[in-house]
Motif scaffolding. Structure first.
Motif, PDB file in Angstrom:
ATOM      1  N   LEU A 169      -2.300  14.077  -9.509  1.00  0.00           N
ATOM      2  CA  LEU A 169      -2.136  13.216  -8.383  1.00  0.00           C
ATOM      3  C   LEU A 169      -0.956  12.397  -8.641  1.00  0.00           C
ATOM      4  CD1 LEU A 169      -3.211  12.050  -5.665  1.00  0.00           C
ATOM      5  CD2 LEU A 169      -4.518  10.502  -6.968  1.00  0.00           C
ATOM      6  N   TYR A 170      -0.848  11.718  -9.611  1.00  0.00           N
ATOM      7  CA  TYR A 170       0.325  10.807  -9.974  1.00  0.00           C
ATOM      8  C   TYR A 170       1.664  11.636 -10.164  1.00  0.00           C
ATOM      9  CZ  TYR A 170      -2.690   6.792 -10.175  1.00  0.00           C
ATOM     10  OH  TYR A 170      -3.564   5.775  -9.842  1.00  0.00           O
ATOM     11  N   PRO A 191       2.034   7.065   2.724  1.00  0.00           N
ATOM     12  CA  PRO A 191       0.662   6.526   3.009  1.00  0.00           C
ATOM     13  C   PRO A 191      -0.163   6.756   1.591  1.00  0.00           C
ATOM     14  CG  PRO A 191       1.502   7.700   4.999  1.00  0.00           C
ATOM     15  CD  PRO A 191       2.508   8.029   3.523  1.00  0.00           C
ATOM     16  N   GLN A 192      -0.162   8.112   0.764  1.00  0.00           N
ATOM     17  CA  GLN A 192      -1.082   8.171  -0.113  1.00  0.00           C
ATOM     18  C   GLN A 192      -0.783   7.348  -1.222  1.00  0.00           C
ATOM     19  OE1 GLN A 192      -0.825  11.917  -2.060  1.00  0.00           O
ATOM     20  NE2 GLN A 192      -2.816  11.972  -2.546  1.00  0.00           N
ATOM     21  N   ALA A 193       0.427   7.096  -1.630  1.00  0.00           N
ATOM     22  CA  ALA A 193       1.065   6.344  -2.630  1.00  0.00           C
ATOM     23  C   ALA A 193       0.681   4.613  -2.469  1.00  0.00           C
ATOM     24  CB  ALA A 193       2.446   6.177  -3.053  1.00  0.00           C
ATOM     25  N   HIS A 194       0.818   4.301  -1.001  1.00  0.00           N
ATOM     26  CA  HIS A 194       0.333   2.965  -0.454  1.00  0.00           C
ATOM     27  C   HIS A 194      -1.060   2.702  -0.919  1.00  0.00           C
ATOM     28  CE1 HIS A 194      -0.213  -0.500   2.094  1.00  0.00           C
ATOM     29  NE2 HIS A 194       1.116  -0.724   1.877  1.00  0.00           N
ATOM     30  N   ALA A 195      -2.038   3.792  -0.284  1.00  0.00           N
ATOM     31  CA  ALA A 195      -3.441   3.502  -0.561  1.00  0.00           C
ATOM     32  C   ALA A 195      -3.844   3.332  -1.819  1.00  0.00           C
ATOM     33  CB  ALA A 195      -4.029   4.858   0.298  1.00  0.00           C
ATOM     34  N   ILE A 196      -3.046   4.223  -2.957  1.00  0.00           N
ATOM     35  CA  ILE A 196      -3.590   4.179  -4.282  1.00  0.00           C
ATOM     36  C   ILE A 196      -3.057   2.924  -4.683  1.00  0.00           C
ATOM     37  CG2 ILE A 196      -3.130   5.221  -6.383  1.00  0.00           C
ATOM     38  CD1 ILE A 196      -2.573   8.032  -4.896  1.00  0.00           C
ATOM     39  N   GLY A 197      -1.786   2.255  -4.330  1.00  0.00           N
ATOM     40  CA  GLY A 197      -1.664   1.188  -5.025  1.00  0.00           C
ATOM     41  C   GLY A 197      -2.424  -0.198  -4.531  1.00  0.00           C
ATOM     42  N   GLU A 198      -2.897   0.046  -3.225  1.00  0.00           N
ATOM     43  CA  GLU A 198      -3.680  -0.988  -2.825  1.00  0.00           C
ATOM     44  C   GLU A 198      -4.969  -0.971  -3.707  1.00  0.00           C
ATOM     45  OE1 GLU A 198      -5.489  -2.416   1.373  1.00  0.00           O
ATOM     46  OE2 GLU A 198      -5.142  -0.366   1.022  1.00  0.00           O
ATOM     47  N   ARG A 199      -5.512   0.277  -3.791  1.00  0.00           N
ATOM     48  CA  ARG A 199      -6.865   0.105  -4.647  1.00  0.00           C
ATOM     49  C   ARG A 199      -6.573  -0.322  -6.033  1.00  0.00           C
ATOM     50  NH1 ARG A 199     -10.909  -1.220  -3.817  1.00  0.00           N
ATOM     51  NH2 ARG A 199     -10.684  -0.150  -1.697  1.00  0.00           N
ATOM     52  N   LYS A 241       3.765   2.129 -12.010  1.00  0.00           N
ATOM     53  CA  LYS A 241       5.067   2.617 -11.045  1.00  0.00           C
ATOM     54  C   LYS A 241       4.388   2.432  -9.540  1.00  0.00           C
ATOM     55  CE  LYS A 241       8.551   5.871 -10.007  1.00  0.00           C
ATOM     56  NZ  LYS A 241       9.054   7.222 -10.462  1.00  0.00           N
ATOM     57  N   VAL A 242       3.375   3.160  -9.131  1.00  0.00           N
ATOM     58  CA  VAL A 242       2.717   3.119  -8.109  1.00  0.00           C
ATOM     59  C   VAL A 242       2.336   1.630  -7.566  1.00  0.00           C
ATOM     60  CG1 VAL A 242       1.020   3.803  -6.426  1.00  0.00           C
ATOM     61  CG2 VAL A 242       2.122   5.487  -8.102  1.00  0.00           C
ATOM     62  N   LEU A 243       1.740   0.865  -8.527  1.00  0.00           N
ATOM     63  CA  LEU A 243       1.234  -0.333  -8.411  1.00  0.00           C
ATOM     64  C   LEU A 243       2.636  -1.403  -7.951  1.00  0.00           C
ATOM     65  CD1 LEU A 243      -1.013  -2.625  -8.028  1.00  0.00           C
ATOM     66  CD2 LEU A 243      -0.876  -2.881 -10.674  1.00  0.00           C
ATOM     67  N   ALA A 244       3.404  -1.056  -8.791  1.00  0.00           N
ATOM     68  CA  ALA A 244       4.767  -2.247  -8.571  1.00  0.00           C
ATOM     69  C   ALA A 244       5.406  -1.788  -7.361  1.00  0.00           C
ATOM     70  CB  ALA A 244       5.850  -1.753  -9.656  1.00  0.00           C
ATOM     71  N   SER A 245       5.334  -0.608  -6.674  1.00  0.00           N
ATOM     72  CA  SER A 245       5.753  -0.218  -5.449  1.00  0.00           C
ATOM     73  C   SER A 245       5.034  -0.805  -4.327  1.00  0.00           C
ATOM     74  CB  SER A 245       5.757   1.173  -5.203  1.00  0.00           C
ATOM     75  OG  SER A 245       6.775   1.919  -6.193  1.00  0.00           O
ATOM     76  N   TYR A 246       3.519  -0.809  -4.518  1.00  0.00           N
ATOM     77  CA  TYR A 246       2.707  -1.592  -3.395  1.00  0.00           C
ATOM     78  C   TYR A 246       3.072  -2.983  -3.408  1.00  0.00           C
ATOM     79  CZ  TYR A 246      -1.459  -3.453  -1.407  1.00  0.00           C
ATOM     80  OH  TYR A 246      -2.225  -4.159  -0.495  1.00  0.00           O
ATOM     81  N   VAL A 247       3.159  -3.831  -4.566  1.00  0.00           N
ATOM     82  CA  VAL A 247       3.248  -5.184  -4.711  1.00  0.00           C
ATOM     83  C   VAL A 247       4.735  -5.367  -4.190  1.00  0.00           C
ATOM     84  CG1 VAL A 247       3.936  -7.054  -6.174  1.00  0.00           C
ATOM     85  CG2 VAL A 247       1.680  -5.480  -6.601  1.00  0.00           C
TER      86      VAL A 247
END
Length: 307
Positions: free
Chosen positions: A113-114, A129-137, A287-293
């Motif tokens: 997935l990543y 949208p998918q990366a944003h949803a994962i980052g939010e979770r 990496k995904v979390l940092a992009s969301y933040v």
């Protein structure tokens, strides 16, 4: 049990555990050997409430064997797994090892997935949208406890949804902060500033830098004493991201606003810590979390904005 400084408790737990199992076996053996003289109607002669009698019936054989199997199972379990003080068990099982195995399994299952985000730029990932949803979770599970579910923080916990960043707000800096953590230290500065009155004057000067309500006379007297603070915050009070020194000219106050709060900070200092997450999260998750933040403080960087 390894936290104890002597082996007393290890021996105590072992003795109590094995003693309890052996006592159960002895009780079962003694009960099986004891014969109770029965009357002609197969009762023991004990009567309660005038007509309630005790029958002289032995335990069913299958029930006795259940007790035996339970005792044997308990001994086998204690030989294989931890349970007898500091004895680790023949299988070497530990809670930490079990946790690590489960985490490794989960990471292996999530790797495909990543992998989709591996070559994606942070800006593009924030709009996906998918990366944003994962980052939010990921944020809800790992960051919201301190920064809040809306990421706006609270006293002592930075607001991640504004444009104020102590160590820089680029995706790379945010990723570095998440992975390595941060330790912010404001040393007590009262001795360098001067007398208690000097500290109050500097507090009012700091308030004046952001246009906050202040005593202009005290602020003018505190300006020269502010040089003790300028090494970190700069002579203009705009801070230094390389040191994590906050900007004192805006209206963002991490540890409280007003003369009392600033005076307490000068007198007592402050140490704040953002724990490192590198051992908890994989590089791809960070990496995904940092992009969301990053997207939280950049209104144009979100799936909704992209649409």
């Amino acid at each position: 049990m390894s936290d104890f400084t002597s082996n007393f408790w290890s021996v105590f737990v072992t003795a109590v555990t094995l003693g309890g199992i052996i006592a159960c076996g002895l009780l079962l053996w003694m009960a099986g050997r004891k014969k109770v003289a029965a009357t002609s109607d197969n009762t023991t002669g004990h009567v309660w409430d005038e007509d309630l009698v005790e029958m002289n019936n032995p335990l069913p054989r299958w029930w006795v064997w259940l007790f035996v199997i339970t005792i044997v199972f308990g001994l086998a379990y204690l030989a294989a797994y931890p349970g007898l003080g500091t004895f680790a068990g023949k299988l070497g099982w530990t809670q930490l090892g079990e946790y690590q195995n489960e985490m490794d399994k989960a990471k292996a299952e999530l790797a495909p997935l990543y992998a989709r985000f591996a070559d994606m730029k942070p800006e593009d990932m924030a709009r996906d949208p998918q990366a944003h949803a994962i980052g939010e979770r990921l944020f809800m599970n790992n960051c919201a406890q301190c920064h809040g579910s809306d990421a706006r923080g609270s006293k002592g916990f930075p607001n991640l949804a504004d444009g104020d960043w102590l160590h820089g707000g680029t995706p790379d800096k945010i990723r570095e902060t998440i992975a390595q953590g941060r330790t912010g230290v404001m040393p007590p500065m009262a001795a360098a500033v001067g007398s208690p009155e000097d500290v109050r004057n500097v507090s009012h000067y700091v308030l004046s830098l952001s246009g906050s309500p202040h005593d202009s006379l005290r602020a003018s007297l505190g300006k020269s004493k502010f040089s003790a603070c300028a090494a970190c915050h700069g002579m203009d009070g705009k801070g230094n991201a390389a040191l994590g020194a906050p900007n004192l000219t805006d209206d963002v106050w991490l540890h409280g606003w007003g003369e009392a709060a600033i005076t307490a900070m000068i007198n007592n200092g402050k140490t704040n810590q953002m724990p490192a997450q590198a051992e908890k999260l994989t590089e791809a998750q960070i990496k995904v979390l940092a992009s969301y933040v990053w997207s939280l403080s950049n209104s144009g960087a979100s799936p909704a904005a992209a649409q």
